[in-house]
Scaffold this motif. Sequence first.
Motif, short mmCIF file in Angstrom:
data_model
loop_
_atom_site.label_atom_id
_atom_site.label_comp_id
_atom_site.label_asym_id
_atom_site.label_seq_id
_atom_site.Cartn_x
_atom_site.Cartn_y
_atom_site.Cartn_z
N GLN A 120 0.81 -1.21 0.00
CA GLN A 120 0.00 0.00 0.00
C GLN A 120 0.85 1.27 0.00
O GLN A 120 0.66 2.17 -0.82
CB GLN A 120 -0.91 -0.01 1.23
CG GLN A 120 -1.79 1.23 1.37
CD GLN A 120 -2.45 1.29 2.74
OE1 GLN A 120 -1.78 1.11 3.76
NE2 GLN A 120 -3.74 1.53 2.76
N ALA A 124 1.48 3.62 -3.33
CA ALA A 124 0.97 4.99 -3.33
C ALA A 124 2.08 6.00 -3.64
O ALA A 124 1.82 7.06 -4.22
CB ALA A 124 0.33 5.31 -1.98
N ASN A 151 -3.99 3.10 -6.99
CA ASN A 151 -4.13 4.17 -7.99
C ASN A 151 -4.22 3.62 -9.41
O ASN A 151 -3.60 4.14 -10.34
CB ASN A 151 -2.95 5.15 -7.87
CG ASN A 151 -2.92 5.87 -6.54
OD1 ASN A 151 -3.98 6.10 -5.93
ND2 ASN A 151 -1.74 6.22 -6.06
N ASN A 236 -12.12 6.34 0.78
CA ASN A 236 -10.88 7.07 0.46
C ASN A 236 -11.10 8.58 0.36
O ASN A 236 -10.17 9.36 0.56
CB ASN A 236 -10.27 6.54 -0.83
CG ASN A 236 -9.61 5.18 -0.64
OD1 ASN A 236 -9.31 4.79 0.48
ND2 ASN A 236 -9.38 4.47 -1.73
N LYS A 398 -6.89 3.71 1.67
CA LYS A 398 -5.89 4.64 2.19
C LYS A 398 -5.53 4.36 3.65
O LYS A 398 -4.45 4.74 4.10
CB LYS A 398 -6.36 6.08 2.01
CG LYS A 398 -6.38 6.52 0.55
CD LYS A 398 -6.72 7.98 0.39
CE LYS A 398 -6.67 8.40 -1.08
NZ LYS A 398 -7.00 9.83 -1.27
N ALA A 432 -4.99 9.79 7.33
CA ALA A 432 -4.76 9.30 5.98
C ALA A 432 -5.21 10.29 4.92
O ALA A 432 -4.62 10.40 3.85
CB ALA A 432 -5.49 7.96 5.77
N LEU A 433 -6.26 11.06 5.26
CA LEU A 433 -6.80 12.03 4.31
C LEU A 433 -6.20 13.41 4.51
O LEU A 433 -6.59 14.37 3.82
CB LEU A 433 -8.33 12.10 4.44
CG LEU A 433 -9.08 10.78 4.17
CD1 LEU A 433 -10.59 10.98 4.34
CD2 LEU A 433 -8.77 10.26 2.78
#
Length: 435
Positions: A120, A124, A151, A236, A398, A432-433
């Motif tokens: 992951q 990313a 992605n 996400n 995410k 994460a965001l």
Amino acid sequence: MKKSGKIWPLAATAIAIVLGLAACGKGKSSDINLAEEEQAEKKVVNLFGPMEKSDPDADNIARAAHELTVLIAEEKLGVKVEYRTYTAEDYLDKTYDEVIADRARSNMDDIYLLNPDGIQILGAEGVLADLSGLECADHLREVVKIANTVNGKLVAIPQEVVAYGLFVNKDMFDKYDLELPHTPEDLLECCKVFKENGIETPIGANRWWLECFVLAQGYADLYNGGNTAAAIEALNSGEAKYSDYMRPGFEYLKTMIDLGYIDAERAYTYEAIDGEGPDFLAGKTPIVMAYWGAANAETAYGKTDFNMQVIGFPSSYGQMPVVSMSGYGIGAEAEHLEDAMAVLDIMLTDESLTVYTQKNQVISPSKNVEVECVDALKPLNDRIDECIYVLGSNAGMKVEQWGNICLIVRELLNGASVEECMAQFDRLQEQALGK
């Protein structure tokens, strides 16, 4: 199963070539020089993983199966795969995941064996190459593609799929006229009957795998309701909350703890299999949880004195396997990128995976290669063949799943409330965001 009469002779040929080269060392000095020159001319691909190339006399099934596929690639392509190995002594306090991340970011190797969180993170960051163009990718199960796509790029492919389930003593269920549970309510009823008949703790648990109850309930509809891509995108983007998915599973675990069906204090300290295993094998505990391979290993649950069955975790969709996997990735800027791609493509052909699957008795990532499993595993395998499962790890999310849920479940075992656990998920999602 897709059978192949070609692969075993090919593997034998590869082994014979290696032994033949070793035998050259016993000849004249001119023979030695020729062998060295031939070796020097070979292309080299560097593979970084948790284990070194095994001693030819070592009795290790997993290594033997993996190395057979490497030998096949070496023989077909005329390359040499060099093993570069992680050892705790070499890297002191750094974990395998930390070391492999550093190496991949610095392009120190070509092929990497990655855990789900590594897939992951590095996927990313754009560190891993897109493997979707490999021929072997056309044969992958959908579950493998979903779990290893970041992605829009397929950044890792495993040699096996690991499935977790409930290991049950069917004889104890039969003794009390109980059907094997399909729903969460079914399991609670079974545990109630066991408890009423003097079984102190119906479910033997450890500090690692209780998360599977949460995953099976929380993501049953996400992965089986036909809305997987949209649901993950909502998570996400922050439109949906992980805590909303996790809450039913945590509330269910809290209920089982409060009713005495799970001993939270023991589970918090028990290591997998070592803790709850003796009582299960002795017929004192009717239910434990473990991974597919434990049903094959005599050191785990591969040799019981009772009728053992392995089923999925109860959910709204019935018995639900929980699936996780590590995978091989290739550095996007690897020094030997083209050769590494070719090696991985050979290691993951249906023919090579047939060798690996038969040797290890595991679930193959290829939809064309089936495992001939022991009778105890057939209920779990049937569900996976029906494409009924949830992912314990998904590089496209995410927020990393497997490790984070495990740690938060431990907080529940240690006395945290469900609300406190949900708050941890909200914080992880915010981090994460970038909120």
